[in-house]
Write a protein that holds these residues in place. Structure first.
Motif, PDB file in Angstrom:
ATOM      1  N   ILE A  10       0.849  -1.191   0.000  1.00  0.00           N
ATOM      2  CA  ILE A  10       0.000   0.000   0.000  1.00  0.00           C
ATOM      3  C   ILE A  10       0.883   1.238   0.000  1.00  0.00           C
ATOM      4  CG2 ILE A  10      -0.259   0.211   2.517  1.00  0.00           C
ATOM      5  CD1 ILE A  10      -3.285   0.835   1.866  1.00  0.00           C
ATOM      6  N   THR A  11       0.453   2.246  -0.732  1.00  0.00           N
ATOM      7  CA  THR A  11       1.182   3.507  -0.807  1.00  0.00           C
ATOM      8  C   THR A  11       0.177   4.648  -0.781  1.00  0.00           C
ATOM      9  OG1 THR A  11       2.815   4.775  -2.076  1.00  0.00           O
ATOM     10  CG2 THR A  11       1.230   3.491  -3.350  1.00  0.00           C
ATOM     11  N   GLY A  12       0.640   5.820  -0.371  1.00  0.00           N
ATOM     12  CA  GLY A  12      -0.242   6.987  -0.337  1.00  0.00           C
ATOM     13  C   GLY A  12       0.235   7.986   0.698  1.00  0.00           C
ATOM     14  N   ALA A  13      -0.321   9.167   0.653  1.00  0.00           N
ATOM     15  CA  ALA A  13       0.034  10.216   1.610  1.00  0.00           C
ATOM     16  C   ALA A  13      -0.410   9.821   3.020  1.00  0.00           C
ATOM     17  CB  ALA A  13      -0.625  11.542   1.207  1.00  0.00           C
ATOM     18  N   HIS A  14       0.174  10.477   4.013  1.00  0.00           N
ATOM     19  CA  HIS A  14      -0.172  10.180   5.397  1.00  0.00           C
ATOM     20  C   HIS A  14      -1.623  10.581   5.695  1.00  0.00           C
ATOM     21  CE1 HIS A  14       2.087  13.887   4.834  1.00  0.00           C
ATOM     22  NE2 HIS A  14       1.464  14.428   5.851  1.00  0.00           N
ATOM     23  N   GLN A  60      19.321   9.815   1.957  1.00  0.00           N
ATOM     24  CA  GLN A  60      19.784   8.789   2.902  1.00  0.00           C
ATOM     25  C   GLN A  60      18.609   8.146   3.639  1.00  0.00           C
ATOM     26  OE1 GLN A  60      21.956  10.059   6.468  1.00  0.00           O
ATOM     27  NE2 GLN A  60      23.450   8.430   6.075  1.00  0.00           N
ATOM     28  N   SER A  61      17.682   8.961   4.133  1.00  0.00           N
ATOM     29  CA  SER A  61      16.537   8.380   4.847  1.00  0.00           C
ATOM     30  C   SER A  61      15.651   7.591   3.883  1.00  0.00           C
ATOM     31  CB  SER A  61      15.734   9.467   5.565  1.00  0.00           C
ATOM     32  OG  SER A  61      15.223  10.425   4.664  1.00  0.00           O
ATOM     33  N   THR A  62      15.557   8.051   2.653  1.00  0.00           N
ATOM     34  CA  THR A  62      14.782   7.333   1.631  1.00  0.00           C
ATOM     35  C   THR A  62      15.386   5.952   1.383  1.00  0.00           C
ATOM     36  OG1 THR A  62      14.179   9.414   0.570  1.00  0.00           O
ATOM     37  CG2 THR A  62      13.963   7.417  -0.767  1.00  0.00           C
ATOM     38  N   GLU A  63      16.704   5.915   1.241  1.00  0.00           N
ATOM     39  CA  GLU A  63      17.376   4.639   1.005  1.00  0.00           C
ATOM     40  C   GLU A  63      17.176   3.691   2.179  1.00  0.00           C
ATOM     41  OE1 GLU A  63      21.676   2.971  -0.586  1.00  0.00           O
ATOM     42  OE2 GLU A  63      21.523   5.057   0.075  1.00  0.00           O
ATOM     43  N   TRP A  64      17.273   4.217   3.397  1.00  0.00           N
ATOM     44  CA  TRP A  64      17.097   3.369   4.579  1.00  0.00           C
ATOM     45  C   TRP A  64      15.686   2.792   4.612  1.00  0.00           C
ATOM     46  CZ3 TRP A  64      13.936   2.780   8.747  1.00  0.00           C
ATOM     47  CH2 TRP A  64      14.392   1.931   9.763  1.00  0.00           C
ATOM     48  N   ILE A  65      14.683   3.627   4.346  1.00  0.00           N
ATOM     49  CA  ILE A  65      13.292   3.160   4.403  1.00  0.00           C
ATOM     50  C   ILE A  65      13.039   2.103   3.326  1.00  0.00           C
ATOM     51  CG2 ILE A  65      10.906   3.876   3.945  1.00  0.00           C
ATOM     52  CD1 ILE A  65      11.527   6.416   5.565  1.00  0.00           C
ATOM     53  N   ILE A  66      13.553   2.318   2.121  1.00  0.00           N
ATOM     54  CA  ILE A  66      13.373   1.314   1.064  1.00  0.00           C
ATOM     55  C   ILE A  66      14.062   0.005   1.461  1.00  0.00           C
ATOM     56  CG2 ILE A  66      13.943   0.692  -1.322  1.00  0.00           C
ATOM     57  CD1 ILE A  66      13.653   3.670  -2.032  1.00  0.00           C
ATOM     58  N   ALA A  67      15.316   0.107   1.887  1.00  0.00           N
ATOM     59  CA  ALA A  67      16.080  -1.095   2.242  1.00  0.00           C
ATOM     60  C   ALA A  67      15.462  -1.823   3.437  1.00  0.00           C
ATOM     61  CB  ALA A  67      17.535  -0.727   2.537  1.00  0.00           C
ATOM     62  N   VAL A  90       7.533   0.029  -1.542  1.00  0.00           N
ATOM     63  CA  VAL A  90       8.830   0.687  -1.750  1.00  0.00           C
ATOM     64  C   VAL A  90       8.732   2.041  -2.439  1.00  0.00           C
ATOM     65  CG1 VAL A  90      10.239  -1.399  -1.681  1.00  0.00           C
ATOM     66  CG2 VAL A  90       9.171  -0.723  -3.836  1.00  0.00           C
ATOM     67  N   ILE A  91       7.751   2.224  -3.315  1.00  0.00           N
ATOM     68  CA  ILE A  91       7.639   3.498  -4.042  1.00  0.00           C
ATOM     69  C   ILE A  91       7.255   4.655  -3.122  1.00  0.00           C
ATOM     70  CG2 ILE A  91       5.191   3.302  -4.688  1.00  0.00           C
ATOM     71  CD1 ILE A  91       6.062   4.301  -7.501  1.00  0.00           C
ATOM     72  N   ASP A  92       6.679   4.319  -1.977  1.00  0.00           N
ATOM     73  CA  ASP A  92       6.210   5.328  -1.026  1.00  0.00           C
ATOM     74  C   ASP A  92       7.331   6.277  -0.596  1.00  0.00           C
ATOM     75  OD1 ASP A  92       3.453   5.485   0.189  1.00  0.00           O
ATOM     76  OD2 ASP A  92       4.632   5.714   2.017  1.00  0.00           O
ATOM     77  N   ALA A  93       8.482   5.700  -0.257  1.00  0.00           N
ATOM     78  CA  ALA A  93       9.598   6.523   0.228  1.00  0.00           C
ATOM     79  C   ALA A  93      10.070   7.498  -0.837  1.00  0.00           C
ATOM     80  CB  ALA A  93      10.748   5.631   0.685  1.00  0.00           C
TER      81      ALA A  93
END
Length: 198
Positions: A10-14, A60-67, A90-93
């Motif tokens: 699932i993806t989407g805004a908060h 950096q935070s994007t990479e951490w969240i995806i990983a 994964v696309i969410d970050a």
């Protein structure tokens, strides 16, 4: 041989109902006797280790969240779940990062963007169903859970759906409407009923 586990992202805004929707799906699946694992809380966990989140999001935070999301999904699979529910596909970050850059008026680093898009793309095909919530501006964010910035929330929604369109990623749009939300839950349950060995 049927591939298991089934992966539903699932993806989407908060504050667009992502977590509530996944809880509904989880409840329905468990009632069918299907073993479910749910990932999540990636933004909070990133903040707990000192990484920025929301409108302060960085490459950096994007990479951490995806990983970390990838690792969590693998762990859930290894524990024997029939269905893995990924709260923040994964696309969410990427969408949150793009929105943060736009809000701050910063140019995107093309090398970072290409690298992170490639990382996300390696996982995207693993989702058997991808749900994308659609922002209803009339529904406020939960201020106790999120640093409330209506403009940032709108940008996240815009970038989620732009990225999905740009990369021609198959997904099911989920409007903030009880009937439409129930359709999304039913689609997830039907998929699991069809694909999970009984």
């Amino acid at each position: 041989m049927v591939k298991t586990p089934i992966r539903i992202g699932i993806t989407g805004a908060h504050s667009t109902g992502k977590t509530v929707l996944l809880r509904r799906i989880e409840r329905e699946l468990r009632a069918e006797g299907i073993r479910v694992a749910r990932t999540g809380r990636l933004g909070r966990r990133a903040a707990d280790i000192g990484l920025p989140k929301m409108h302060e999001h960085t490459a950096q935070s994007t990479e951490w969240i995806i990983a970390q999301g990838i690792a969590d999904e693998i762990a859930a699979s290894a524990q024997g779940a029939d269905v893995v529910l990924a709260d923040r596909a994964v696309i969410d970050a990427l969408a949150y990062w793009h929105a943060a850059l736009e809000l701050r008026g910063e140019a995107i680093d093309l090398a970072d963007d290409e690298r992170l898009r490639l990382l996300a793309a390696t996982q995207q095909a693993k989702y058997d169903l991808l749900l994308a919530t659609v922002l209803d501006p009339a529904t406020p964010a939960e201020p106790q859970r999120h640093a409330y910035d209506p403009r940032y929330r709108e940008l996240v929604d815009h970038h989620v759906h732009s990225l999905l369109a740009e990369d021609s990623i198959e997904h099911h749009r989920v409007l903030h409407d009880p009937h439409n939300e129930s359709q999304a839950v039913n689609a997830a349950v039907r998929l699991a009923q069809q694909l999970v060995p009984r």
